[in-house]
Design an enzyme around this catalytic site. Structure first.
Site, PDB file in Angstrom:
ATOM      1  N   ASP A   1      12.395  -4.721 -12.263  1.00  0.00           N
ATOM      2  CA  ASP A   1      13.692  -4.650 -11.579  1.00  0.00           C
ATOM      3  C   ASP A   1      14.646  -3.663 -12.221  1.00  0.00           C
ATOM      4  O   ASP A   1      14.464  -3.224 -13.351  1.00  0.00           O
ATOM      5  CB  ASP A   1      14.364  -6.029 -11.608  1.00  0.00           C
ATOM      6  CG  ASP A   1      14.950  -6.341 -12.985  1.00  0.00           C
ATOM      7  OD1 ASP A   1      14.224  -6.205 -13.982  1.00  0.00           O
ATOM      8  OD2 ASP A   1      16.142  -6.685 -13.062  1.00  0.00           O
TER       9      ASP A   1
ATOM     10  N   GLU B   1       1.846  -8.994 -19.681  1.00  0.00           N
ATOM     11  CA  GLU B   1       3.203  -8.424 -19.577  1.00  0.00           C
ATOM     12  C   GLU B   1       3.249  -7.373 -18.470  1.00  0.00           C
ATOM     13  O   GLU B   1       2.226  -6.790 -18.112  1.00  0.00           O
ATOM     14  CB  GLU B   1       3.550  -7.716 -20.894  1.00  0.00           C
ATOM     15  CG  GLU B   1       4.461  -8.498 -21.822  1.00  0.00           C
ATOM     16  CD  GLU B   1       5.924  -8.467 -21.400  1.00  0.00           C
ATOM     17  OE1 GLU B   1       6.241  -8.266 -20.208  1.00  0.00           O
ATOM     18  OE2 GLU B   1       6.772  -8.659 -22.288  1.00  0.00           O
ATOM     19  N   ASP B   2       4.437  -7.101 -17.992  1.00  0.00           N
ATOM     20  CA  ASP B   2       4.608  -6.009 -17.045  1.00  0.00           C
ATOM     21  C   ASP B   2       4.672  -4.666 -17.757  1.00  0.00           C
ATOM     22  O   ASP B   2       4.022  -3.709 -17.378  1.00  0.00           O
ATOM     23  CB  ASP B   2       5.861  -6.225 -16.177  1.00  0.00           C
ATOM     24  CG  ASP B   2       7.115  -6.521 -16.998  1.00  0.00           C
ATOM     25  OD1 ASP B   2       7.021  -6.682 -18.236  1.00  0.00           O
ATOM     26  OD2 ASP B   2       8.204  -6.598 -16.400  1.00  0.00           O
TER      27      ASP B   2
ATOM     28  N   GLY C   1       9.259 -10.160 -14.744  1.00  0.00           N
ATOM     29  CA  GLY C   1       8.615  -8.904 -14.352  1.00  0.00           C
ATOM     30  C   GLY C   1       7.125  -8.990 -14.109  1.00  0.00           C
ATOM     31  O   GLY C   1       6.574  -8.224 -13.327  1.00  0.00           O
TER      32      GLY C   1
ATOM     33  N   ARG D   1      12.218  -5.358  -7.277  1.00  0.00           N
ATOM     34  CA  ARG D   1      11.002  -6.013  -7.769  1.00  0.00           C
ATOM     35  C   ARG D   1       9.897  -6.021  -6.721  1.00  0.00           C
ATOM     36  O   ARG D   1       8.720  -6.005  -7.044  1.00  0.00           O
ATOM     37  CB  ARG D   1      11.286  -7.472  -8.149  1.00  0.00           C
ATOM     38  CG  ARG D   1      12.117  -7.657  -9.395  1.00  0.00           C
ATOM     39  CD  ARG D   1      12.057  -9.123  -9.825  1.00  0.00           C
ATOM     40  NE  ARG D   1      13.093  -9.469 -10.780  1.00  0.00           N
ATOM     41  CZ  ARG D   1      13.022  -9.275 -12.099  1.00  0.00           C
ATOM     42  NH1 ARG D   1      11.947  -8.717 -12.612  1.00  0.00           N
ATOM     43  NH2 ARG D   1      14.005  -9.630 -12.892  1.00  0.00           N
TER      44      ARG D   1
ATOM     45  N   PHE E   1      12.699   5.128 -16.920  1.00  0.00           N
ATOM     46  CA  PHE E   1      12.944   3.760 -16.457  1.00  0.00           C
ATOM     47  C   PHE E   1      12.309   3.584 -15.079  1.00  0.00           C
ATOM     48  O   PHE E   1      12.614   4.312 -14.143  1.00  0.00           O
ATOM     49  CB  PHE E   1      14.440   3.451 -16.397  1.00  0.00           C
ATOM     50  CG  PHE E   1      14.700   1.992 -16.214  1.00  0.00           C
ATOM     51  CD1 PHE E   1      14.688   1.124 -17.295  1.00  0.00           C
ATOM     52  CD2 PHE E   1      14.919   1.478 -14.944  1.00  0.00           C
ATOM     53  CE1 PHE E   1      14.894  -0.239 -17.122  1.00  0.00           C
ATOM     54  CE2 PHE E   1      15.134   0.110 -14.761  1.00  0.00           C
ATOM     55  CZ  PHE E   1      15.126  -0.741 -15.851  1.00  0.00           C
ATOM     56  N   VAL E   2      11.388   2.625 -14.984  1.00  0.00           N
ATOM     57  CA  VAL E   2      10.645   2.433 -13.741  1.00  0.00           C
ATOM     58  C   VAL E   2      10.977   1.082 -13.099  1.00  0.00           C
ATOM     59  O   VAL E   2      11.369   0.135 -13.784  1.00  0.00           O
ATOM     60  CB  VAL E   2       9.120   2.549 -13.967  1.00  0.00           C
ATOM     61  CG1 VAL E   2       8.741   3.957 -14.362  1.00  0.00           C
ATOM     62  CG2 VAL E   2       8.631   1.557 -15.008  1.00  0.00           C
TER      63      VAL E   2
ATOM     64  N   ASP F   1       7.730  -1.439 -24.005  1.00  0.00           N
ATOM     65  CA  ASP F   1       8.575  -0.267 -24.229  1.00  0.00           C
ATOM     66  C   ASP F   1       8.732  -0.075 -25.741  1.00  0.00           C
ATOM     67  O   ASP F   1       7.870   0.505 -26.387  1.00  0.00           O
ATOM     68  CB  ASP F   1       9.900  -0.536 -23.503  1.00  0.00           C
ATOM     69  CG  ASP F   1      10.850   0.648 -23.493  1.00  0.00           C
ATOM     70  OD1 ASP F   1      10.439   1.747 -23.853  1.00  0.00           O
ATOM     71  OD2 ASP F   1      12.024   0.465 -23.117  1.00  0.00           O
TER      72      ASP F   1
ATOM     73  N   LYS G   1       4.748   2.295 -22.592  1.00  0.00           N
ATOM     74  CA  LYS G   1       5.481   3.529 -22.928  1.00  0.00           C
ATOM     75  C   LYS G   1       5.307   3.766 -24.423  1.00  0.00           C
ATOM     76  O   LYS G   1       6.198   3.436 -25.215  1.00  0.00           O
ATOM     77  CB  LYS G   1       6.974   3.347 -22.632  1.00  0.00           C
ATOM     78  CG  LYS G   1       7.357   3.267 -21.177  1.00  0.00           C
ATOM     79  CD  LYS G   1       8.894   3.281 -21.130  1.00  0.00           C
ATOM     80  CE  LYS G   1       9.418   2.734 -19.851  1.00  0.00           C
ATOM     81  NZ  LYS G   1      10.881   2.523 -19.894  1.00  0.00           N
TER      82      LYS G   1
END
Ligand code: 5GP
Length: 179
Positions: A158, A98-99, A43, A164, A151-152, A102, A130
């Site tokens: 992805d 990191e992307d 990600g 992506r 959820f994005v 959560d 988040k």
């Protein structure tokens, strides 16, 4: 025509502006240090590619790939390292890129794992956070955007390996969630 996935949450212009700011901040904070950026695949691949071009000090880059067990929209927190680092981080200033964070379980696991390798410093940068979903506590030094518990996809993120390549971050519409 661009592939659709749902409503745009963060535009490409917003991402570009914020990524530039983060790159400038990191460049200031790590001036004179031995910076190694560790990007988490898959990600994080677009974010690191953009961020690294705003880092204006000497730096090295390496990658880890992790796969987390869980269903398609929720991680279980059980993480497997699929690709480990090639560089030795002992005594160096490590910034994990990191992307998205959560529940925080994935980054907590990675942080604990990297800590055992005795870096001089170990910090975290994430494009998306988040905070309401957090279960595992972890200190994040650099946050691009705090987002709601949705959820994005897009900009590296992805759903079942799709989306992506979208240039912006979108809230995945259930209509596009076919399994
Ligand atoms: P955590 O362990 O913090 O709960 O989850 C981290 C991982 O779950 C991320 O690295 C990412 O792979 C996945 N993840 C969590 N939230 C989202 C999201 O909104 N969209 C996508 N595409 N992946 C997510």
């Amino acid at each position: 025509m661009e592939e659709e996935a749902g409503e745009v949450l963060i535009s490409r212009e917003q991402i570009e502006k914020r990524t530039r700011e983060l790159g400038e901040e990191i460049s200031r904070d790590y001036k004179g240090k031995d910076l190694v950026c560790v990007a988490i695949l898959r990600g994080g691949f677009i974010f690191i590619a953009d961020l690294c071009r705003y880092i204006k000090i000497p730096a090295q880059f390496d990658f880890m790939a992790v796969s987390s067990y869980g269903n398609r929209t929720q991680s279980s927190g059980v993480v497997r390292i699929v690709k480990d680092l090639d560089v030795n981080i002992r005594g160096r200033d490590v910034l994990v890129v990191e992307d998205i964070v959560d529940t925080g379980r994935t980054i907590r696991y990675l942080h604990d794992n990297l800590r055992t390798r005795e870096p001089k410093s170990l910090e975290i940068c994430t494009l998306l956070d988040k905070p309401k979903e957090r279960i595992a506590q972890v200190k994040i030094k650099y946050v691009g955007f705090c987002i709601p518990s949705k959820f994005v996809v897009g900009y590296g993120l992805d759903y079942a390996e799709d989306y992506r390549h979208l240039p912006d971050v979108r809230i995945l519409d259930p209509e596009y969630c076919q399994s």
